[in-house]
Write a protein that holds these residues in place. Structure first.
Motif, short mmCIF file in Angstrom:
data_model
loop_
_atom_site.label_atom_id
_atom_site.label_comp_id
_atom_site.label_asym_id
_atom_site.label_seq_id
_atom_site.Cartn_x
_atom_site.Cartn_y
_atom_site.Cartn_z
N GLY A 205 -4.67 -2.61 5.62
CA GLY A 205 -4.43 -1.18 5.88
C GLY A 205 -3.35 -1.06 6.93
N GLU B 187 -5.21 8.90 1.63
CA GLU B 187 -5.83 7.58 1.84
C GLU B 187 -4.85 6.49 1.40
OE1 GLU B 187 -5.92 9.35 -0.69
OE2 GLU B 187 -6.36 8.24 -2.50
N LEU B 188 -5.03 5.27 1.95
CA LEU B 188 -4.16 4.17 1.55
C LEU B 188 -4.67 3.59 0.24
CD1 LEU B 188 -3.46 2.16 4.80
CD2 LEU B 188 -2.02 3.84 3.66
N VAL C 245 0.85 -1.20 0.00
CA VAL C 245 0.00 0.00 0.00
C VAL C 245 0.88 1.24 0.00
CG1 VAL C 245 -2.05 -0.91 1.18
CG2 VAL C 245 -0.17 -0.03 2.54
#
Ligand SMILES: O=C(O)CCC(=O)C(=O)O
Ligand SMILES: [Fe+2]
Length: 473
Positions: free
Chosen positions: A348, A100-101, A93
């Protein structure tokens, strides 16, 4: 510690990187940018500003094949100051333009990790530091590869996350096309470790006293740290724990853990997990008895060495930080072993770790008995019980920080020797007092820089980064 005086940015002709302004970036800064005043010199004194040159950069397009060839060329003839060169890989990621990821696609970026040291005999920076080079097609090879120290690193001229600041990039050496190369990037990091002011193009004797003071303070912190590591290296009980490059022996990891790793599927990983609290707290057997005995023996050996130990955090008076006694490489490798599980359980925050804080906590009568409720300064925490014999010491869980049940008790976990419990760092938890015996646990706080982009990426760090992380209670 005084902070460097503010000054304006003067390099308005610097080439622009796409989409790095605050407004387009969810209020966060990208790790490197060539554009706005705040990211290229908000707090940098005039002498540093004057040393920055306005560069005309070539337009050489990104080519993955050429990048791969350069990495292999480096591998074939590694400079004496570089080691442990990994493979190019796409990070799981990255932080998107709005903070945002996101999962990068075919277009990258690409990451490369390796170790680089400064001058051979330098007691502060003459050691291999793990760095990550990030090749972004908007920036490579015309402008730069983003450099971040992915290890414990005390230095005044990097930001809080270990990322290089703008003046470093302005001074990068270039080939005859005027472009960057992988070998030249690595050489630039080595030069930075040897002489950071020269690498920032600050003429000898022109550095403001304030900058020299902070550089010295960080140098001293780094030197103190390596002095303890060096002295302890004369007294290792189990040198295999300290090998470079590090290697987790099969016989140290539980057979079921190794089996899941071999199969690598979500089902295989799920088969070894116990879901303690659905979706939030999991446990599994991680270490074998053989490893537990080895590690506990080494820890008691360190205690008896009499060497100074920094405490892991403000709530723990008897623990030790494994990264401060020479075990950082081993823990880097442990983190790699655990990464697939993190990705599966906590997409995440668990997807792309590139930093850690790893320590031992110890509880027994007359010392620390338990630990107040708190959240960890980690994205994902792994907590493994190393023994010894004890009763009591349940691990209490409440809700996630910010959730309505944040302070409400939801579950009590009972530690079992060799078993690892894992949860998000923002899950509130605390340890009951030990009733009898002695308990040692290994705590691994995993960090993702993609989630922790600092708000200031350009000013020299103003103090020693020696203060232990604190916990929010
Ligand atoms: O003692 C335990 O098991 C918990 C330790 C812990 O939460 C911590 O050190 O952050
Ligand atoms: Fe904790």
């Amino acid at each position: 510690m005084p902070s460097p005086s503010p000054a304006r940015d003067v390099d308005s002709n610097a080439p622009k990187r796409q989409k790095t302004e605050d407004s387009e970036n969810g209020g966060k800064k990208s790790e490197a940018s060539w554009d706005d005043g705040s990211s290229s010199g908000g707090d940098i004194p005039d002498a540093v500003q004057q040393a920055s040159t306005v560069q005309k950069l070539p337009s050489v397009p990104f080519c993955l094949q050429t990048l791969r060839a350069e990495v292999e060329e480096l591998r074939a003839a590694m400079p004496p100051y570089a080691s442990e060169l990994g493979e190019l890989f796409r990070p799981a990621v990255v932080c998107g333009d709005l903070g945002e990821l996101e999962e990068p696609g075919e277009e990258g970026p690409w990451d490369l990790t390796l170790c680089v040291r400064g001058a051979e005999e330098d007691p502060a920076y003459g050691f291999p530091f793990r760095i990550r080079l990030r090749f972004d097609r908007d920036l490579w090879p015309s402008k730069l590869a983003v450099v971040r120290f992915q290890c414990v690193f005390h230095h005044a001229l990097t930001d809080e996350s270990g990322a290089m600041l703008m003046p470093f990039y302005r001074g990068l050496p270039r080939d005859d096309r005027g472009a960057c190369t992988v070998r030249l990037m690595v050489q630039a990091v080595h030069q930075f470790l040897k002489d950071p002011l020269a690498s920032w193009r600050i003429p000898a004797g022109k550095a403001p006293e304030k900058i020299r003071d902070v550089l010295d303070a960080h140098r001293e912190a780094s030197q103190d740290r390596f002095s303890v590591i060096g002295r302890y290296s004369m007294q290792y009980r189990h040198p295999e724990l300290f090998e470079r490059p590090p290697r987790w022996r099969d016989e140290w990891l539980a057979p079921e853990f190794r089996q899941a790793r071999r199969e690598g599927t979500a089902e295989a990983w799920r088969a070894i997990l116990r879901e303690e609290l659905p979706g939030e707290v999991f446990s599994f057997v991680l270490f074998t008895d053989a490893f537990l005995e080895l590690l506990v023996d080494e820890i008691f050996n360190f205690y008896s060495s009499g060497l100074p130990a920094r405490r892991p955090n403000s709530m723990n008076n008897y623990g030790i930080i494994l990264n401060e006694i020479g075990l950082e490489p081993l823990i880097d490798a442990l983190q790699l072993e655990l990464q697939p599980l993190g990705r599966l359980l906590f997409p995440g925050p668990g997807s792309a770790w590139d930093g850690h804080h790893c320590f031992i906590v110890r509880y027994r009568g007359g010392e620390d008995l338990g630990l107040d409720m708190h959240t960890d300064d980690s994205d994902v925490t792994f907590n493994v019980c190393l023994g010894l014999e004890f009763t009591g010491a349940g691990l209490q869980f409440c809700g996630l920080m910010g959730a309505p049940n944040h302070r409400k008790h939801t579950y009590t976990y009972s530690h079992v020797r060799g078993r690892c419990v894992c949860h998000l760092g923002r899950k509130r938890h605390g340890a009951d007092n030990i009733a009898s015996g002695e308990r040692l646990n290994l705590i691994l706080w995993n960090h993702s820089s993609a989630l922790r982009i600092p708000t200031h990426t350009s000013s020299p760090t103003t103090g020693r980064r020696t203060a232990p992380p604190t916990k929010s209670v």
